[in-house]
Design a protein around this motif. Sequence first.
Motif, mmCIF file in Angstrom:
data_model
loop_
_atom_site.group_PDB
_atom_site.id
_atom_site.type_symbol
_atom_site.label_atom_id
_atom_site.label_comp_id
_atom_site.label_asym_id
_atom_site.label_seq_id
_atom_site.Cartn_x
_atom_site.Cartn_y
_atom_site.Cartn_z
ATOM 1 N N SER A 1 38.490 15.268 -16.156
ATOM 2 C CA SER A 1 38.349 14.335 -15.036
ATOM 3 C C SER A 1 36.866 14.068 -14.749
ATOM 4 N N VAL A 2 36.007 15.075 -14.947
ATOM 5 C CA VAL A 2 34.561 14.842 -14.794
ATOM 6 C C VAL A 2 34.114 13.805 -15.822
ATOM 7 N N MET A 3 34.539 14.006 -17.059
ATOM 8 C CA MET A 3 34.090 13.105 -18.140
ATOM 9 C C MET A 3 34.644 11.703 -17.955
ATOM 10 N N GLU A 4 35.863 11.629 -17.464
ATOM 11 C CA GLU A 4 36.492 10.325 -17.224
ATOM 12 C C GLU A 4 35.702 9.544 -16.174
ATOM 13 N N GLY A 5 35.242 10.264 -15.145
ATOM 14 C CA GLY A 5 34.449 9.619 -14.086
ATOM 15 C C GLY A 5 33.169 9.033 -14.664
ATOM 16 N N LEU A 6 32.527 9.786 -15.544
ATOM 17 C CA LEU A 6 31.272 9.312 -16.148
ATOM 18 C C LEU A 6 31.533 8.074 -16.998
ATOM 19 N N ARG A 7 32.566 8.147 -17.816
ATOM 20 C CA ARG A 7 32.875 7.009 -18.696
ATOM 21 C C ARG A 7 33.146 5.755 -17.871
ATOM 22 N N ALA A 8 34.003 5.917 -16.864
ATOM 23 C CA ALA A 8 34.413 4.750 -16.076
ATOM 24 C C ALA A 8 33.202 4.098 -15.408
ATOM 25 N N GLY A 9 32.300 4.921 -14.906
ATOM 26 C CA GLY A 9 31.128 4.374 -14.215
ATOM 27 C C GLY A 9 30.180 3.651 -15.154
ATOM 28 N N GLU A 10 30.166 4.066 -16.419
ATOM 29 C CA GLU A 10 29.152 3.529 -17.339
ATOM 30 C C GLU A 10 29.625 2.325 -18.149
ATOM 31 N N GLU A 11 30.945 2.159 -18.265
ATOM 32 C CA GLU A 11 31.380 1.142 -19.226
ATOM 33 C C GLU A 11 31.358 -0.286 -18.689
ATOM 34 N N ALA A 12 31.337 -0.416 -17.344
ATOM 35 C CA ALA A 12 31.464 -1.774 -16.781
ATOM 36 C C ALA A 12 30.369 -2.697 -17.325
ATOM 37 N N ARG A 13 29.147 -2.175 -17.414
ATOM 38 C CA ARG A 13 28.010 -3.030 -17.768
ATOM 39 C C ARG A 13 28.122 -3.557 -19.199
ATOM 40 N N TRP A 14 28.371 -2.647 -20.143
ATOM 41 C CA TRP A 14 28.437 -3.146 -21.525
ATOM 42 C C TRP A 14 29.709 -3.950 -21.772
ATOM 43 N N LYS A 15 30.807 -3.554 -21.080
ATOM 44 C CA LYS A 15 32.065 -4.296 -21.294
ATOM 45 C C LYS A 15 31.909 -5.748 -20.875
ATOM 46 N N ALA A 16 31.172 -5.961 -19.787
ATOM 47 C CA ALA A 16 31.015 -7.320 -19.263
ATOM 48 C C ALA A 16 30.017 -8.135 -20.075
ATOM 49 N N GLY A 17 29.429 -7.516 -21.110
ATOM 50 C CA GLY A 17 28.542 -8.278 -21.996
ATOM 51 C C GLY A 17 27.118 -8.393 -21.498
#
Length: 479
Positions: A45-61
Amino acid sequence: MATTTDAPAADLAGTLDQMMHPYRGKMVEFPRLPPTGLARNEVLSVMEGLRAGEEARWKAGFASGAVYNGDAEHIDFVNRAYAMHSQANPLHPDIWPSSAKFEAEIVAMTAHMLNGEQAGAPIGSEEGVCGSVTSGGSESILLAMKTHRDWARATKGITQPEIVVPVSAHAAFHKAAQYFNLKLQLVPVDDQFCVDVAAVEAAVNENTIALVGSACNFPYGTIDAIDRLSEIARGRGIGLHVDSCLGGFFLPWAEKLGAPVPPFDFRLPGVTSMSCDTHKYGYAPKGTSVVLYRGAALRRFQYFTTSDWPGGLYYSPTFSGSRPGGLSAACWAALVSIGEKGYLEATRQILDAVAVMKQGVSEIPELRLMGRPIGVFAFTSTSDWLNIYQVLDQLSAKGWSLTGLQRPAGIHVSPTLRHAQPGVAERFVADLKESVAFVRENPDFQGGMAPIYGLAATVPDRSLVHGMLQQVMDVYYRV
Ligand SMILES: Cc1ncc(COP(=O)(O)O)c(C=O)c1O
């Protein structure tokens, strides 16, 4: 010992520290092993929180390069392939012959895409194109340079090896020169940001082991005149490495789609090696690349073998000993699931996005594209008063993660499938226009990285810059 540079150095370290370690003090930290292991769910759950917070920027291009595919289903698929083979180690092909299958086929597919069949002998035959899977573009380049060094020593007795490298070629060639004691003969680019071929010719001497060309280079995305380098290399009996880490899985498809891609691969008889990254436009997860050679005899100079070690007979084809077989499995899965049609379609989508982005740049009078790039591109300021680094700062403030170039100053963009999502290329153009307008109206605006970029590019004592970069890495490892 205190020096006069300590105070600014401390400031820089503080800023970097905040940037690189935003989680400090905000979540669980482990400066040492926990006395008792945490529950797996808690860890996840710690790692999931980190992933979720970081992916928005690159996902949005918003990122240049970084994640070249990023489609959720593709990621799930390659992750499954990795998970299935996560225990595999190609160092033990007796236990995991699947690793040998995956890697041999990754090399063969890449060689085929780069016209290895036109090299005069079948791919994988003694005289034909062959290669290795490596951990990334830098390793592919380092290996190719070491291989040419050892080849030149063995076949020509060259003990003071030199390589002729365009200034636009990747920093990994500088690294190779440092690691393997090669003299780096840097040659300039012409007004189209392609290597100055006359300067290459002039730099060749009896110690030259190889020339380097890029298709395409990282800074500008331009393609060197590999056909002319090929002729020089053939005439002098020296190597020619073509760095296609960035363009290898893009340019062949762009060419098929009608883009003006000059020949840059094994169709040219002087090309002795190539680097081509599966983990960029090959859409494999990070951690794989391919280095190719014209002929198995050359590749053998890359290999390491030892026959008298008490641990047994030992060999390894690349720098690492144990290697992640899971990454080769995931890479193979990416290649065979996408196929020629998939790469063509992906490249078409990216080229469409690039057309919009390049058009936007050309509509801004203070900006100019650098050279005539096909995919990856860069632009610079044509006006004395428009500081391109201030434009970069404004784009960063809007969420963009692009690369600042130096000598000359510019902004680089590696367009990916993230930029091919609806509206992203248009958003780039709008944000760029707004950023330039802001700098036009506020030329003295301070508050970003622009002064640091400017200083780093021009400070005469380069050892200060090296020191600063070392500090960056020190800060990275701070807990
Ligand atoms: C042209 C070129 N060569 C080599 C490399 C190095 O690749 P890696 O970062 O995978 O080591 C890059 C990375 O961007 C590149 O663009």
